[in-house]
Scaffold this active site. Structure first.
Site, mmCIF file in Angstrom:
data_model
loop_
_atom_site.group_PDB
_atom_site.id
_atom_site.type_symbol
_atom_site.label_atom_id
_atom_site.label_comp_id
_atom_site.label_asym_id
_atom_site.label_seq_id
_atom_site.Cartn_x
_atom_site.Cartn_y
_atom_site.Cartn_z
ATOM 1 N N ASP A 9 -37.838 91.894 144.186
ATOM 2 C CA ASP A 9 -37.545 91.817 142.755
ATOM 3 C C ASP A 9 -36.891 93.129 142.342
ATOM 4 O O ASP A 9 -37.501 94.194 142.459
ATOM 5 C CB ASP A 9 -38.859 91.597 141.990
ATOM 6 C CG ASP A 9 -38.630 91.299 140.514
ATOM 7 O OD1 ASP A 9 -37.482 91.036 140.126
ATOM 8 O OD2 ASP A 9 -39.617 91.332 139.756
ATOM 9 N N MET A 10 -35.651 93.042 141.879
ATOM 10 C CA MET A 10 -34.943 94.240 141.453
ATOM 11 C C MET A 10 -35.652 94.871 140.256
ATOM 12 O O MET A 10 -36.185 94.171 139.398
ATOM 13 C CB MET A 10 -33.500 93.913 141.084
ATOM 14 C CG MET A 10 -32.676 93.320 142.225
ATOM 15 S SD MET A 10 -32.548 94.424 143.655
ATOM 16 C CE MET A 10 -31.603 95.772 142.934
ATOM 17 N N ASP A 103 -31.950 88.265 140.152
ATOM 18 C CA ASP A 103 -32.444 89.528 140.711
ATOM 19 C C ASP A 103 -33.749 89.377 141.480
ATOM 20 O O ASP A 103 -34.505 90.333 141.646
ATOM 21 C CB ASP A 103 -32.636 90.553 139.582
ATOM 22 C CG ASP A 103 -33.688 90.123 138.570
ATOM 23 O OD1 ASP A 103 -34.039 88.927 138.552
ATOM 24 O OD2 ASP A 103 -34.157 90.986 137.800
ATOM 25 N N GLU A 104 -33.998 88.178 141.998
ATOM 26 C CA GLU A 104 -35.301 87.915 142.612
ATOM 27 C C GLU A 104 -35.147 86.885 143.716
ATOM 28 O O GLU A 104 -34.394 85.916 143.579
ATOM 29 C CB GLU A 104 -36.245 87.409 141.520
ATOM 30 C CG GLU A 104 -37.656 87.155 141.917
ATOM 31 C CD GLU A 104 -38.465 86.597 140.749
ATOM 32 O OE1 GLU A 104 -39.637 86.250 140.965
ATOM 33 O OE2 GLU A 104 -37.920 86.486 139.623
#
Length: 358
Positions: A9-10, A103-104
């Protein structure tokens, strides 16, 4: 063989991209979501979170909490560009990558020779060196625990949850950490004195079904460490869309059409990138009394051009009787196919012929 799942996860993705593009923003409270008081926070930097700012919070509240924050508009195209680069790094590790959002993602590394911790550290290093960004990761034997682990010590975190640690490690966590438990369910549980997963573990299967419906069985199993969901490489795109909240309410259809036109251009690019065609167009309205209305139109054929999307959106708008002012408008596409034309059945063709003749 026990599965080995990584969830990545960013960290504060949109805000981090803005700080990457403009180094002067590093270390400052960056709030992505725009300057409109009617807007909401999409993402904020960790510096902003110290003030209590959170995602999905109205901008006007964020400004009250963090008046010195730097408020920026969302740049979808730029975030998608960086996201593609992140996923390229993930795919360089394994083909077993399941995107969850921009983003995940989940990775199944069960068959790889390298240890999961080594894999995560390599991913972190590449993302940092190539993009200047950080991510947090969780490692476990199923998806629920891997996601829980990735949230453990953000930002730039890494947590491993092994089978022998469950359920003890979960007991102190608040029930909101369990994916699938919504705000209303949390309120109901709080009313009977349940605030932590440890307390939730005391409920029977029947009680879980009472509070969560059919999903209660899944929650019952997950908090005990059971989650058999596989990492799915192919995830079906159900819908894509854009929406905006206006600074001032409006009844000006020319203005609304200009906004829809901009959205149609963005969605056309999105369809092109995914090589998709859409059949259903939906326009969403929120009026000045905060009621949300949606109007959809499903076409006879699949479309993917700007002109077709715009024309359909305009048609929906023109046939919508606006009662009051509009404070939010959105445009989305769904019902996708990778085929250009819908295959009409013999019945469809026969009916079309009858209509023409009649």
């Amino acid at each position: 063989m026990q599965r080995l799942i990584i969830h990545v996860d960013m960290d504060a993705f949109f805000a981090s991209v803005e700080q990457m593009d403009n180094p002067k923003l590093k270390g400052k409270p960056v709030i992505v979501g725009g300057n409109s008081p009617r807007g909401v926070v999409s993402t904020c930097s960790y510096e902003a979170r110290k003030y209590g700012v959170r995602s999905a919070m109205p901008i006007f509240i964020a400004k009250q909490l963090c008046p010195g924050g730097i408020y920026l508009a969302v740049r979808h195209k730029r975030y998608e560009e960086i996201s593609h680069k992140v996923f390229d790094i993930l795919h360089s590790v394994t083909d077993m990558v399941e995107p969850v959002s921009i983003d995940e993602a989940y990775l199944d590394v069960s068959t790889l020779k390298d240890e999961p911790v080594e894999i995560v550290n390599m991913i972190k290093k590449k993302v940092k060196e190539l993009l200047g960004l950080t991510l947090s990761a969780g490692i476990s034997y199923n998806k629920f625990l891997a996601k829980t682990a990735s949230e453990w010590n953000k930002p730039d975190g890494l947590k491993v949850i092994t089978e022998d640690m469950v359920p003890e490690i979960l007991k102190p966590l608040p029930i909101k950490k369990v994916h699938g438990i919504g705000e209303k369910s949390i309120e109901k549980l709080n009313e009977i004195g349940i605030y932590t997963i440890g307390q939730l573990l005391n409920l029977t299967e029947d009680e879980m079904v009472y509070y969560f419906g059919k999903y209660g069985i899944e929650i019952y199993n997950r908090i005990r460490g059971y989650d058999n969901r596989p990492v799915c490489v192919e995830r079906e795109t159900k819908s894509i869309g854009r929406e905006t909240t206006f600074d001032n309410d409006t009844t000006d259809k020319s203005f609304l059409k200009a906004v829809l036109s901009d959205f149609a251009q963005e969605l056309t690019r999105a369809l092109d990138e995914e090589a998709l065609f859409a059949k259903t167009v939906t326009v969403k309205f929120k009026t000045d009394n905060f009621k949300t209305h949606t109007r959809s139109k499903t076409l006879k054929k699949y479309i993917n051009t700007y002109g077709e999307i715009k024309a359909t959106a305009f048609d929906i708008l023109d046939n919508y009787n606006i009662n009051g002012s509009i404070r939010l408008i959105g445009l989305s596409l769904s019902n996708f196919s990778d085929a250009r034309y819908e295959q009409l059945s013999f019945f469809d063709l026969h009916m079309d012929k009858q209509l023409e003749e009649g």
